[in-house]
Design a protein around this motif. Sequence first.
Motif, PDB file in Angstrom:
ATOM      1  N   SER A   1       0.839  -1.190   0.000  1.00 22.29           N
ATOM      2  CA  SER A   1       0.000   0.000   0.000  1.00 22.29           C
ATOM      3  C   SER A   1       0.875   1.241   0.000  1.00 22.29           C
ATOM      4  CB  SER A   1      -0.933   0.015   1.211  1.00 22.29           C
ATOM      5  OG  SER A   1      -0.182   0.018   2.421  1.00 22.29           O
ATOM      6  N   ALA A   2       0.313   2.338  -0.487  1.00 22.10           N
ATOM      7  CA  ALA A   2       1.030   3.612  -0.546  1.00 22.10           C
ATOM      8  C   ALA A   2       0.130   4.690   0.036  1.00 22.10           C
ATOM      9  CB  ALA A   2       1.403   3.949  -1.991  1.00 22.10           C
ATOM     10  N   ASN A   3       0.551   5.275   1.152  1.00 22.34           N
ATOM     11  CA  ASN A   3      -0.285   6.246   1.879  1.00 22.34           C
ATOM     12  C   ASN A   3      -1.693   5.692   2.135  1.00 22.34           C
ATOM     13  OD1 ASN A   3       1.854   7.996   1.927  1.00 22.34           O
ATOM     14  ND2 ASN A   3       0.860   9.642   0.792  1.00 22.34           N
ATOM     15  N   GLY A   4      -1.752   4.386   2.408  1.00 14.44           N
ATOM     16  CA  GLY A   4      -3.019   3.743   2.722  1.00 14.44           C
ATOM     17  C   GLY A   4      -3.785   3.221   1.524  1.00 14.44           C
ATOM     18  N   ARG A   5      -3.327   3.535   0.282  1.00 17.34           N
ATOM     19  CA  ARG A   5      -3.999   3.040  -0.922  1.00 17.34           C
ATOM     20  C   ARG A   5      -3.399   1.695  -1.309  1.00 17.34           C
ATOM     21  NH1 ARG A   5      -1.377   7.433  -2.565  1.00 17.34           N
ATOM     22  NH2 ARG A   5      -0.449   6.229  -4.272  1.00 17.34           N
ATOM     23  N   ALA A   6      -4.240   0.697  -1.595  1.00 19.28           N
ATOM     24  CA  ALA A   6      -3.736  -0.585  -2.085  1.00 19.28           C
ATOM     25  C   ALA A   6      -3.183  -0.380  -3.489  1.00 19.28           C
ATOM     26  CB  ALA A   6      -4.843  -1.617  -2.096  1.00 19.28           C
ATOM     27  N   VAL A   7      -1.912  -0.762  -3.708  1.00 15.92           N
ATOM     28  CA  VAL A   7      -1.305  -0.550  -5.022  1.00 15.92           C
ATOM     29  C   VAL A   7      -0.821  -1.839  -5.679  1.00 15.92           C
ATOM     30  CG1 VAL A   7      -0.634   1.845  -4.614  1.00 15.92           C
ATOM     31  CG2 VAL A   7       0.937   0.001  -3.960  1.00 15.92           C
ATOM     32  N   LEU A   8      -0.623  -2.910  -4.905  1.00 19.14           N
ATOM     33  CA  LEU A   8      -0.047  -4.106  -5.498  1.00 19.14           C
ATOM     34  C   LEU A   8      -0.300  -5.327  -4.627  1.00 19.14           C
ATOM     35  CD1 LEU A   8       1.921  -5.515  -7.557  1.00 19.14           C
ATOM     36  CD2 LEU A   8       3.796  -4.788  -6.074  1.00 19.14           C
ATOM     37  N   SER A   9      -0.694  -6.425  -5.283  1.00 19.55           N
ATOM     38  CA  SER A   9      -0.718  -7.742  -4.638  1.00 19.55           C
ATOM     39  C   SER A   9       0.267  -8.619  -5.399  1.00 19.55           C
ATOM     40  CB  SER A   9      -2.117  -8.361  -4.700  1.00 19.55           C
ATOM     41  OG  SER A   9      -3.056  -7.560  -4.007  1.00 19.55           O
ATOM     42  N   GLU A  10       1.174  -9.249  -4.680  1.00 19.72           N
ATOM     43  CA  GLU A  10       2.236 -10.022  -5.333  1.00 19.72           C
ATOM     44  C   GLU A  10       2.408 -11.379  -4.666  1.00 19.72           C
ATOM     45  OE1 GLU A  10       7.063  -9.734  -6.258  1.00 19.72           O
ATOM     46  OE2 GLU A  10       6.036  -8.085  -5.248  1.00 19.72           O
ATOM     47  N   THR A  11       2.521 -12.404  -5.482  1.00 20.41           N
ATOM     48  CA  THR A  11       2.903 -13.723  -5.003  1.00 20.41           C
ATOM     49  C   THR A  11       4.286 -14.025  -5.549  1.00 20.41           C
ATOM     50  OG1 THR A  11       0.605 -14.484  -4.970  1.00 20.41           O
ATOM     51  CG2 THR A  11       2.321 -16.170  -4.970  1.00 20.41           C
TER      52      THR A  11
END
Length: 284
Positions: free
Chosen positions: A137-147
């Motif tokens: 997350s960036a400043n509380g915003r979800a930006v990436l999900s990674e496996t």
Amino acid sequence: MTDVRQLDLALLRSWIGREETAEEVVTHALAERFRATFDEGRGTAEASATAPRMLHWCLAPPAVPMGELGADGHPARGGFLPPVPLPRRMWAGGDLVFHGEILAGDAVRRISRIADVSVKEGRSGLLCFVTVCHEVSANGRAVLSETQEIVYRDHPAADAGPARGGAPAAEGEHRRSIDPSAVLLFRYSALTFNGHRIHYDLPYATRTEGYPGLVVQGPLQATLLARFAEQIHGAPPSRFSFRGLAPAYSGTPLVLHAQSEDGGLKLWSAVPGGPVSMSARADW
């Protein structure tokens, strides 16, 4: 060679569910160094406000004291990752889903969790796979999900002979040649605070580890392919997956290939006349 019976799989699997949180503020200086490493100009002030894709791999790396590093420059085994007693560790592949962009000045938080530990017998011997899931997350915003999948393996046996190369890679619809120079590998290791000596210490890589040259980092190859996809399509992908198939070494050109497929791009890297080093796919 390590036998599967020498691995305490129950102990290693006890790491499943462990979590770790790391944070770092994205600076313009870091983004500028990243762009310079990939030979990209600074661009407009508006463009530079958005951090380049794949910069997240340079954020909040473990700051391990020198006294806690192994002989290979990696952090000693244990801690967040399970203590797999196999000497070689590398990224086997990953899957990334982008929800938004990271901006310069953002406070980025990565929550990592061990999702699985498994053992397989491969042609080259015992393999231990560790699957790690990251939510960024960036400043509380979800930006990436990674496996992310990490593979541990043994050193090749002294009498194993040279590895089989496989069939030469096909030619893609789009192609770009990259020079994976020692300077590029060193710069990328510096960006990611990666002390693994196979990427910058040639005597160690060849004499101790037995590689024919400096090894091109898996995330460096993945970044090159992801940015190649962005250049072809004119916009960064919303999903990007990759898998390492064969090592690539400094001193030999690395060719990036791309082919349109099912509305996205199929991508791969290979040395001229050699097998696929990394395969990937980008979707929008």
